[in-house]
Design an enzyme around this catalytic site. Structure first.
Site, short mmCIF file in Angstrom:
data_model
loop_
_atom_site.label_atom_id
_atom_site.label_comp_id
_atom_site.label_asym_id
_atom_site.label_seq_id
_atom_site.Cartn_x
_atom_site.Cartn_y
_atom_site.Cartn_z
N ASP A 14 0.87 -1.17 0.00
CA ASP A 14 0.00 0.00 0.00
C ASP A 14 0.91 1.22 0.00
O ASP A 14 2.14 1.10 -0.19
CB ASP A 14 -1.00 -0.04 1.17
CG ASP A 14 -0.36 0.20 2.53
OD1 ASP A 14 0.89 0.31 2.60
OD2 ASP A 14 -1.09 0.28 3.52
N CYS A 71 3.44 -2.83 3.94
CA CYS A 71 2.54 -1.74 4.33
C CYS A 71 3.28 -0.91 5.39
O CYS A 71 4.51 -0.97 5.46
CB CYS A 71 1.18 -2.26 4.80
SG CYS A 71 1.18 -3.29 6.27
N THR A 73 3.31 -1.15 8.70
CA THR A 73 3.92 -2.00 9.74
C THR A 73 4.16 -3.43 9.28
O THR A 73 4.91 -4.16 9.93
CB THR A 73 2.97 -2.08 10.95
OG1 THR A 73 1.71 -2.61 10.49
CG2 THR A 73 2.77 -0.71 11.59
N HIS A 104 11.64 -22.49 10.12
CA HIS A 104 10.73 -23.20 11.02
C HIS A 104 9.28 -23.20 10.55
O HIS A 104 8.55 -24.14 10.83
CB HIS A 104 10.78 -22.58 12.43
CG HIS A 104 12.03 -22.93 13.16
ND1 HIS A 104 12.20 -22.70 14.51
CD2 HIS A 104 13.19 -23.50 12.74
CE1 HIS A 104 13.41 -23.10 14.89
NE2 HIS A 104 14.04 -23.59 13.82
N HIS A 139 9.77 -29.62 12.31
CA HIS A 139 8.89 -28.49 11.97
C HIS A 139 7.82 -28.86 10.95
O HIS A 139 6.82 -28.18 10.83
CB HIS A 139 9.73 -27.31 11.44
CG HIS A 139 10.76 -26.86 12.42
ND1 HIS A 139 10.44 -26.28 13.62
CD2 HIS A 139 12.11 -26.98 12.41
CE1 HIS A 139 11.54 -26.03 14.30
NE2 HIS A 139 12.58 -26.45 13.59
C1 RB5 Z 1 -1.95 2.74 6.45
O1 RB5 Z 1 -2.03 3.96 7.06
C2 RB5 Z 1 -1.53 1.67 7.45
O2 RB5 Z 1 -2.56 1.39 8.33
C3 RB5 Z 1 -1.08 0.41 6.73
O3 RB5 Z 1 -0.03 0.72 5.88
C4 RB5 Z 1 -0.59 -0.74 7.58
O4 RB5 Z 1 0.40 -0.31 8.46
C5 RB5 Z 1 -1.62 -1.54 8.25
O5 RB5 Z 1 -1.33 -2.50 8.96
#
Ligand code: RB5
Length: 152
Positions: A14, A71, A73, A104, A139
């Site tokens: 994203d 994304c 995180t 694993h 595993h």
């Molecule tokens: C977008 O703002 C953010 O929520 C997305 O990139 C991601 O981190 C979601 O888990």
């Protein structure tokens, strides 16, 4: 590091992961590794689940050997991708997790956060992911137990 044996990578992001996706795509180009970029291509805010779905479906169907989802995180992408049968998406914001997710867990998608790691770190983590094999052995049955959770 051994020669990368991965033939096909499905990659998507994203807006929050676009910066690190670009650095990983540059790495793929430089090393002549086949890939398909499922978008997004701009900084415009988009909803990550659709990108997760498209990459996860292509990996689950066997069209691509491994996937990468970026994304902010890596968390949202991993939650979404793991809804697709056949997918073992691992959140890998460091090298150790990338290594262990392959050794694993036999992860087939790496999820990573552009607001957590730098573009340079993302490439190092990705390199570890694609150059590490599943260990099997003890595993194997654990991974099978995970996959059996799909057969409710
Ligand atoms: C977008 O703002 C953010 O929520 C997305 O990139 C991601 O981190 C979601 O888990």
């Amino acid at each position: 590091m051994k020669e990368c044996g991965v033939s096909m990578i499905a990659i998507g992001s994203d807006h929050g992961g676009l910066n690190i996706k670009k650095s990983i795509v540059n790495y793929l180009k430089k090393h002549n590794i086949d890939y398909k970029d499922f978008g997004t291509d701009t900084e415009e805010s988009v909803d990550y689940p659709m990108f997760a779905k498209n990459v996860a479906n292509s990996v689950a169907l066997g069209e691509y050997e491994l996937g990468v989802l970026c994304c902010g995180t890596g968390i949202g992408m991993s939650i979404a991708a793991n809804k697709v049968d056949g997918i073992r998406a691992a959140l890998c914001n460091d090298e150790f997790c990338a290594e262990m997710s392959r050794k694993h867990n036999n992860a087939n998608i790496m999820c990573i956060g552009g607001r957590i790691v730098s573009p340079e770190e993302a490439v190092v983590i990705f390199e570890k992911f694609i150059n590490t094999d599943f260990e099997g052995g003890r595993h194997q049955k654990r991974v099978e137990q995970i996959m059996n959770l799909e057969n409710k």
